[in-house]
Design a protein around this motif. Sequence first.
Motif, PDB file in Angstrom:
ATOM      1  N   GLU A 198      43.806  34.536  38.085  1.00 27.73           N
ATOM      2  CA  GLU A 198      44.583  33.513  37.568  1.00 27.73           C
ATOM      3  C   GLU A 198      46.034  33.740  36.874  1.00 27.73           C
ATOM      4  O   GLU A 198      46.709  33.336  36.142  1.00 27.73           O
ATOM      5  N   ASN A 199      45.482  34.797  35.361  1.00 26.41           N
ATOM      6  CA  ASN A 199      46.247  35.536  33.892  1.00 26.41           C
ATOM      7  C   ASN A 199      46.928  36.505  34.644  1.00 26.41           C
ATOM      8  O   ASN A 199      48.077  36.709  34.261  1.00 26.41           O
ATOM      9  N   LEU A 200      45.704  37.421  35.000  1.00 31.71           N
ATOM     10  CA  LEU A 200      47.011  38.634  35.285  1.00 31.71           C
ATOM     11  C   LEU A 200      47.893  38.729  36.699  1.00 31.71           C
ATOM     12  O   LEU A 200      49.127  39.859  37.058  1.00 31.71           O
ATOM     13  N   ILE A 201      47.780  38.334  37.650  1.00 34.10           N
ATOM     14  CA  ILE A 201      48.243  38.613  38.702  1.00 34.10           C
ATOM     15  C   ILE A 201      48.630  37.092  39.083  1.00 34.10           C
ATOM     16  O   ILE A 201      49.875  37.021  39.585  1.00 34.10           O
ATOM     17  N   SER A 202      48.775  35.762  39.373  1.00 37.50           N
ATOM     18  CA  SER A 202      49.063  34.410  39.577  1.00 37.50           C
ATOM     19  C   SER A 202      50.220  34.450  39.108  1.00 37.50           C
ATOM     20  O   SER A 202      50.889  33.814  39.392  1.00 37.50           O
ATOM     21  N   LYS A 203      50.425  34.551  37.443  1.00 37.95           N
ATOM     22  CA  LYS A 203      51.268  34.479  36.487  1.00 37.95           C
ATOM     23  C   LYS A 203      52.339  35.011  36.653  1.00 37.95           C
ATOM     24  O   LYS A 203      53.772  35.584  35.812  1.00 37.95           O
ATOM     25  N   ASN A 204      52.709  36.159  37.576  1.00 36.59           N
ATOM     26  CA  ASN A 204      53.589  37.475  38.005  1.00 36.59           C
ATOM     27  C   ASN A 204      53.644  37.263  39.617  1.00 36.59           C
ATOM     28  O   ASN A 204      53.183  38.208  40.125  1.00 36.59           O
ATOM     29  N   THR A 205      55.153  37.280  39.926  1.00 38.51           N
ATOM     30  CA  THR A 205      55.724  37.739  40.508  1.00 38.51           C
ATOM     31  C   THR A 205      55.604  38.884  41.805  1.00 38.51           C
ATOM     32  O   THR A 205      54.493  39.315  42.732  1.00 38.51           O
ATOM     33  N   VAL A 206      55.891  39.682  40.580  1.00 40.14           N
ATOM     34  CA  VAL A 206      55.561  41.139  40.998  1.00 40.14           C
ATOM     35  C   VAL A 206      54.028  41.558  41.501  1.00 40.14           C
ATOM     36  O   VAL A 206      54.102  42.240  43.178  1.00 40.14           O
ATOM     37  N   GLU A 207      53.384  41.173  40.462  1.00 41.42           N
ATOM     38  CA  GLU A 207      51.612  41.789  40.990  1.00 41.42           C
ATOM     39  C   GLU A 207      51.499  40.662  41.943  1.00 41.42           C
ATOM     40  O   GLU A 207      50.495  41.242  42.527  1.00 41.42           O
ATOM     41  N   VAL A 208      51.533  39.726  41.726  1.00 40.86           N
ATOM     42  CA  VAL A 208      51.601  39.029  43.719  1.00 40.86           C
ATOM     43  C   VAL A 208      51.367  39.619  44.774  1.00 40.86           C
ATOM     44  O   VAL A 208      51.001  39.719  45.981  1.00 40.86           O
ATOM     45  N   LYS A 209      53.121  40.148  44.693  1.00 35.43           N
ATOM     46  CA  LYS A 209      52.976  40.699  45.934  1.00 35.43           C
ATOM     47  C   LYS A 209      52.510  42.012  46.209  1.00 35.43           C
ATOM     48  O   LYS A 209      52.095  42.131  47.807  1.00 35.43           O
ATOM     49  N   GLN A 210      52.346  42.527  45.480  1.00 33.76           N
ATOM     50  CA  GLN A 210      51.701  44.049  45.412  1.00 33.76           C
ATOM     51  C   GLN A 210      50.520  43.747  45.546  1.00 33.76           C
ATOM     52  O   GLN A 210      49.600  44.296  46.519  1.00 33.76           O
ATOM     53  N   VAL A 211      49.898  42.407  45.207  1.00 37.27           N
ATOM     54  CA  VAL A 211      48.550  42.290  45.845  1.00 37.27           C
ATOM     55  C   VAL A 211      48.245  42.142  47.297  1.00 37.27           C
ATOM     56  O   VAL A 211      46.988  42.338  47.686  1.00 37.27           O
ATOM     57  N   ASP A 212      49.377  40.712  47.779  1.00 33.29           N
ATOM     58  CA  ASP A 212      49.370  40.508  48.894  1.00 33.29           C
ATOM     59  C   ASP A 212      49.276  41.365  49.654  1.00 33.29           C
ATOM     60  O   ASP A 212      48.560  41.304  51.080  1.00 33.29           O
ATOM     61  N   GLU A 213      49.911  42.003  50.007  1.00 35.57           N
ATOM     62  CA  GLU A 213      50.141  43.340  50.378  1.00 35.57           C
ATOM     63  C   GLU A 213      48.650  44.302  50.866  1.00 35.57           C
ATOM     64  O   GLU A 213      48.406  44.447  51.744  1.00 35.57           O
ATOM     65  N   LYS A 214      48.211  44.341  49.553  1.00 35.61           N
ATOM     66  CA  LYS A 214      46.671  45.851  49.605  1.00 35.61           C
ATOM     67  C   LYS A 214      45.976  44.614  50.206  1.00 35.61           C
ATOM     68  O   LYS A 214      44.683  44.832  50.786  1.00 35.61           O
ATOM     69  N   VAL A 215      45.939  42.652  49.957  1.00 39.62           N
ATOM     70  CA  VAL A 215      44.307  42.259  50.629  1.00 39.62           C
ATOM     71  C   VAL A 215      45.022  41.850  52.160  1.00 39.62           C
ATOM     72  O   VAL A 215      44.339  41.804  52.931  1.00 39.62           O
TER      73      VAL A 215
END
Length: 269
Positions: A198-215
Amino acid sequence: MLNTGNFNAKRLEEAINNYGDSQGHKTTWDWREGKERVEKFKKLFSEKFDEAILSEIIKNLWASLIWGNKDYLVNNIIQSNGLDKLESSFKKLVAAEGTPGQRYETFTQSIKYMGPAMVTEILCLSDSTNAGIWNDKARKALAWLEAKDAPYSKYKISGEEYNHVNLLLKDIASILHEKLNTETDLFFVDYFLWFVTENLISKNTVEVKQVDEKVRSSGQSRHNELRDKVAEIGAWLGFEADIEKTIAPGTKLDVSWTTHIGNHGTVAY
Protein backbone atom coordinates in the motif's frame (compact mmCIF):
# COMPACT_ATOMS: atom_id res chain seq x y z
CA MET A 1 22.47 -3.21 5.82
CA LEU A 2 20.47 -6.29 6.75
CA ASN A 3 22.28 -9.60 6.53
CA THR A 4 19.99 -11.78 4.43
CA GLY A 5 20.50 -13.53 1.12
CA ASN A 6 16.83 -14.23 0.44
CA PHE A 7 15.77 -10.63 -0.30
CA ASN A 8 16.97 -7.38 -1.74
CA ALA A 9 18.54 -6.23 1.53
CA LYS A 10 18.34 -2.54 0.66
CA ARG A 11 14.61 -2.71 -0.10
CA LEU A 12 13.84 -4.78 2.98
CA GLU A 13 15.67 -2.31 5.20
CA GLU A 14 13.83 0.58 3.51
CA ALA A 15 10.50 -1.15 4.11
CA ILE A 16 11.24 -1.86 7.77
CA ASN A 17 12.43 1.68 8.41
CA ASN A 18 9.33 3.13 6.75
CA TYR A 19 7.08 0.75 8.63
CA GLY A 20 8.69 1.56 11.96
CA ASP A 21 8.59 5.34 11.35
CA SER A 22 4.96 5.35 10.23
CA GLN A 23 3.66 2.96 12.85
CA GLY A 24 5.58 3.95 15.97
CA HIS A 25 3.47 2.83 18.91
CA LYS A 26 0.99 1.30 16.45
CA THR A 27 3.38 -1.60 15.86
CA THR A 28 2.44 -2.92 19.29
CA TRP A 29 -1.19 -2.21 18.49
CA ASP A 30 -0.90 -4.21 15.24
CA TRP A 31 0.52 -7.13 17.17
CA ARG A 32 -2.24 -6.93 19.77
CA GLU A 33 -4.97 -6.68 17.13
CA GLY A 34 -3.43 -9.58 15.26
CA LYS A 35 -3.31 -11.76 18.36
CA GLU A 36 -6.94 -10.96 19.16
CA ARG A 37 -7.99 -11.93 15.64
CA VAL A 38 -6.00 -15.17 15.81
CA GLU A 39 -7.52 -16.06 19.19
CA LYS A 40 -11.03 -15.30 17.90
CA PHE A 41 -10.61 -17.72 15.02
CA LYS A 42 -8.90 -20.40 17.12
CA LYS A 43 -11.99 -20.37 19.33
CA LEU A 44 -14.18 -20.84 16.25
CA PHE A 45 -11.95 -23.70 15.05
CA SER A 46 -12.39 -25.44 18.41
CA GLU A 47 -16.20 -25.24 18.34
CA LYS A 48 -18.33 -28.15 17.17
CA PHE A 49 -18.32 -27.86 13.39
CA ASP A 50 -21.66 -27.09 11.82
CA GLU A 51 -23.14 -24.79 9.17
CA ALA A 52 -23.28 -21.81 11.56
CA ILE A 53 -19.62 -22.13 12.59
CA LEU A 54 -18.51 -22.56 8.98
CA SER A 55 -20.52 -19.47 8.02
CA GLU A 56 -18.93 -17.44 10.82
CA ILE A 57 -15.43 -18.49 9.73
CA ILE A 58 -15.93 -17.82 6.02
CA LYS A 59 -17.74 -14.50 6.42
CA ASN A 60 -15.04 -13.05 8.71
CA LEU A 61 -12.04 -13.90 6.54
CA TRP A 62 -10.26 -10.99 4.87
CA ALA A 63 -10.32 -13.07 1.68
CA SER A 64 -14.15 -12.89 1.74
CA LEU A 65 -14.37 -9.10 1.94
CA ILE A 66 -14.87 -8.67 -1.81
CA TRP A 67 -18.02 -10.80 -1.72
CA GLY A 68 -21.13 -8.65 -1.47
CA ASN A 69 -23.39 -11.64 -0.84
CA LYS A 70 -21.51 -13.73 1.71
CA ASP A 71 -24.51 -15.97 2.36
CA TYR A 72 -24.39 -17.03 -1.28
CA LEU A 73 -20.66 -17.74 -0.97
CA VAL A 74 -21.17 -19.93 2.10
CA ASN A 75 -24.16 -21.76 0.59
CA ASN A 76 -22.24 -22.41 -2.61
CA ILE A 77 -19.30 -23.88 -0.68
CA ILE A 78 -21.62 -26.15 1.32
CA GLN A 79 -23.73 -27.28 -1.66
CA SER A 80 -20.66 -27.96 -3.80
CA ASN A 81 -18.74 -29.95 -1.19
CA GLY A 82 -21.18 -31.25 1.41
CA LEU A 83 -21.01 -30.44 5.11
CA ASP A 84 -19.54 -33.81 6.11
CA LYS A 85 -16.66 -33.49 3.65
CA LEU A 86 -16.06 -29.89 4.73
CA GLU A 87 -15.95 -30.93 8.38
CA SER A 88 -13.34 -33.66 7.86
CA SER A 89 -11.27 -31.45 5.56
CA PHE A 90 -11.36 -28.50 7.98
CA LYS A 91 -10.23 -30.68 10.87
CA LYS A 92 -7.22 -31.85 8.87
CA LEU A 93 -6.47 -28.31 7.69
CA VAL A 94 -6.29 -26.74 11.16
CA ALA A 95 -4.69 -29.75 12.89
CA ALA A 96 -0.96 -29.45 13.58
CA GLU A 97 -0.20 -32.61 11.61
CA GLY A 98 2.07 -32.46 8.61
CA THR A 99 3.57 -29.34 7.08
CA PRO A 100 1.36 -26.36 6.22
CA GLY A 101 2.09 -27.12 2.58
CA GLN A 102 0.81 -30.69 2.89
CA ARG A 103 -2.39 -29.55 4.62
CA TYR A 104 -2.89 -26.73 2.10
CA GLU A 105 -2.47 -29.00 -0.91
CA THR A 106 -4.75 -31.73 0.48
CA PHE A 107 -7.49 -29.19 1.19
CA THR A 108 -7.32 -27.26 -2.09
CA GLN A 109 -7.34 -30.47 -4.12
CA SER A 110 -10.52 -31.75 -2.48
CA ILE A 111 -12.61 -28.65 -1.65
CA LYS A 112 -14.19 -26.42 -4.32
CA TYR A 113 -14.66 -22.64 -4.21
CA MET A 114 -12.02 -21.98 -1.58
CA GLY A 115 -8.90 -20.55 -3.19
CA PRO A 116 -5.33 -20.01 -1.99
CA ALA A 117 -6.00 -16.66 -0.27
CA MET A 118 -8.86 -18.09 1.78
CA VAL A 119 -7.16 -21.40 2.64
CA THR A 120 -3.80 -19.88 3.60
CA GLU A 121 -5.56 -17.28 5.75
CA ILE A 122 -7.26 -20.09 7.67
CA LEU A 123 -3.91 -21.87 8.01
CA CYS A 124 -2.28 -18.69 9.29
CA LEU A 125 -5.06 -18.07 11.81
CA SER A 126 -4.74 -21.64 13.11
CA ASP A 127 -0.93 -21.85 13.02
CA SER A 128 0.51 -18.33 12.84
CA THR A 129 3.99 -19.51 13.84
CA ASN A 130 4.45 -21.69 10.78
CA ALA A 131 1.85 -20.72 8.15
CA GLY A 132 1.55 -17.38 6.37
CA ILE A 133 -0.98 -15.83 4.00
CA TRP A 134 -0.59 -16.09 0.22
CA ASN A 135 -2.71 -13.43 -1.46
CA ASP A 136 -2.33 -10.67 -4.05
CA LYS A 137 -0.75 -8.18 -1.65
CA ALA A 138 1.73 -10.73 -0.30
CA ARG A 139 2.70 -11.71 -3.85
CA LYS A 140 3.34 -8.08 -4.81
CA ALA A 141 5.26 -7.27 -1.65
CA LEU A 142 7.51 -10.33 -2.01
CA ALA A 143 8.06 -9.48 -5.68
CA TRP A 144 9.12 -5.94 -4.72
CA LEU A 145 11.41 -7.35 -2.03
CA GLU A 146 12.84 -9.71 -4.69
CA ALA A 147 12.25 -12.74 -2.46
CA LYS A 148 14.44 -15.60 -3.65
CA ASP A 149 12.58 -18.30 -5.63
CA ALA A 150 9.15 -17.00 -4.51
CA PRO A 151 6.38 -18.14 -6.92
CA TYR A 152 4.89 -14.65 -7.23
CA SER A 153 3.80 -15.19 -10.84
CA LYS A 154 1.39 -17.95 -9.75
CA TYR A 155 -2.12 -17.53 -8.34
CA LYS A 156 -2.50 -21.13 -7.19
CA ILE A 157 0.71 -22.48 -5.74
CA SER A 158 1.63 -26.03 -4.78
CA GLY A 159 2.13 -27.26 -1.24
CA GLU A 160 5.90 -27.36 -1.78
CA GLU A 161 5.86 -23.75 -3.02
CA TYR A 162 3.76 -22.70 -0.03
CA ASN A 163 6.29 -24.28 2.33
CA HIS A 164 9.03 -22.25 0.65
CA VAL A 165 6.98 -19.06 0.98
CA ASN A 166 6.58 -19.77 4.70
CA LEU A 167 10.35 -20.07 5.10
CA LEU A 168 10.73 -16.64 3.48
CA LEU A 169 8.05 -15.19 5.75
CA LYS A 170 9.78 -16.65 8.80
CA ASP A 171 12.98 -14.88 7.72
CA ILE A 172 11.06 -11.60 7.58
CA ALA A 173 9.48 -12.30 10.98
CA SER A 174 12.89 -12.87 12.53
CA ILE A 175 14.28 -9.65 11.05
CA LEU A 176 11.21 -7.63 12.10
CA HIS A 177 11.57 -8.99 15.64
CA GLU A 178 15.22 -7.89 15.74
CA LYS A 179 14.74 -4.48 14.12
CA LEU A 180 11.46 -3.43 15.74
CA ASN A 181 12.01 -5.11 19.10
CA THR A 182 8.49 -6.52 19.16
CA GLU A 183 6.83 -9.93 19.10
CA THR A 184 6.25 -11.23 15.61
CA ASP A 185 4.64 -14.17 13.88
CA LEU A 186 3.53 -14.78 10.29
CA PHE A 187 0.22 -13.03 10.88
CA PHE A 188 2.17 -9.94 11.91
CA VAL A 189 4.29 -10.35 8.77
CA ASP A 190 1.09 -10.12 6.73
CA TYR A 191 0.44 -6.66 8.23
CA PHE A 192 3.96 -5.70 7.18
CA LEU A 193 3.53 -6.99 3.60
CA TRP A 194 0.22 -5.13 3.34
CA PHE A 195 2.05 -1.96 4.38
CA VAL A 196 4.72 -2.54 1.73
CA THR A 197 2.11 -2.99 -1.02
CA GLU A 198 0.00 0.00 0.00
CA ASN A 199 2.78 2.48 0.80
CA LEU A 200 5.93 1.53 -1.09
CA ILE A 201 4.40 0.06 -4.26
CA SER A 202 0.87 1.40 -4.90
CA LYS A 203 1.89 5.06 -4.52
CA ASN A 204 4.70 4.78 -7.07
CA THR A 205 3.68 4.31 -10.72
CA VAL A 206 7.06 2.90 -11.74
CA GLU A 207 7.06 0.39 -8.87
CA VAL A 208 3.48 -0.67 -9.70
CA LYS A 209 4.44 -1.40 -13.32
CA GLN A 210 7.57 -3.36 -12.38
CA VAL A 211 5.79 -5.43 -9.75
CA ASP A 212 2.81 -6.12 -12.04
CA GLU A 213 5.22 -7.51 -14.63
CA LYS A 214 6.67 -9.91 -12.05
CA VAL A 215 3.35 -11.18 -10.70
CA ARG A 216 1.62 -11.48 -14.07
CA SER A 217 0.62 -15.10 -14.49
CA SER A 218 0.70 -17.03 -17.73
CA GLY A 219 -1.08 -19.98 -19.30
CA GLN A 220 -3.56 -22.01 -17.28
CA SER A 221 -2.67 -20.28 -14.01
CA ARG A 222 -3.56 -16.90 -15.55
CA HIS A 223 -6.78 -18.32 -16.98
CA ASN A 224 -7.92 -19.66 -13.60
CA GLU A 225 -7.00 -16.44 -11.81
CA LEU A 226 -9.03 -14.33 -14.26
CA ARG A 227 -11.93 -16.80 -14.12
CA ASP A 228 -12.07 -16.62 -10.32
CA LYS A 229 -11.83 -12.83 -10.29
CA VAL A 230 -14.70 -12.50 -12.80
CA ALA A 231 -16.78 -14.76 -10.53
CA GLU A 232 -15.90 -12.61 -7.52
CA ILE A 233 -16.91 -9.43 -9.37
CA GLY A 234 -20.27 -10.98 -10.24
CA ALA A 235 -20.91 -11.96 -6.62
CA TRP A 236 -19.85 -8.50 -5.44
CA LEU A 237 -22.42 -7.00 -7.84
CA GLY A 238 -25.14 -9.20 -6.35
CA PHE A 239 -25.31 -11.97 -8.94
CA GLU A 240 -25.22 -15.68 -8.20
CA ALA A 241 -21.83 -16.57 -9.64
CA ASP A 242 -20.66 -20.06 -10.63
CA ILE A 243 -17.40 -21.27 -12.11
CA GLU A 244 -17.07 -24.20 -14.52
CA LYS A 245 -20.84 -24.59 -14.74
CA THR A 246 -21.98 -27.53 -16.89
CA ILE A 247 -24.58 -26.41 -19.44
CA ALA A 248 -24.55 -29.55 -21.61
CA PRO A 249 -22.71 -32.89 -21.59
CA GLY A 250 -19.04 -32.11 -22.15
CA THR A 251 -19.63 -28.35 -22.17
CA LYS A 252 -18.79 -25.98 -19.33
CA LEU A 253 -18.86 -22.23 -18.88
CA ASP A 254 -15.86 -20.68 -17.18
CA VAL A 255 -18.12 -18.25 -15.31
CA SER A 256 -21.85 -17.61 -15.20
CA TRP A 257 -23.68 -14.74 -13.51
CA THR A 258 -27.36 -15.32 -12.73
CA THR A 259 -30.06 -13.09 -11.31
CA HIS A 260 -33.79 -13.58 -10.70
CA ILE A 261 -36.17 -10.80 -11.77
CA GLY A 262 -39.36 -11.14 -9.75
CA ASN A 263 -41.91 -13.25 -11.60
CA HIS A 264 -40.26 -12.65 -14.96
CA GLY A 265 -37.76 -15.47 -14.70
CA THR A 266 -33.96 -15.67 -14.67
CA VAL A 267 -31.35 -13.70 -16.57
CA ALA A 268 -27.94 -15.31 -17.01
CA TYR A 269 -24.69 -13.90 -18.36
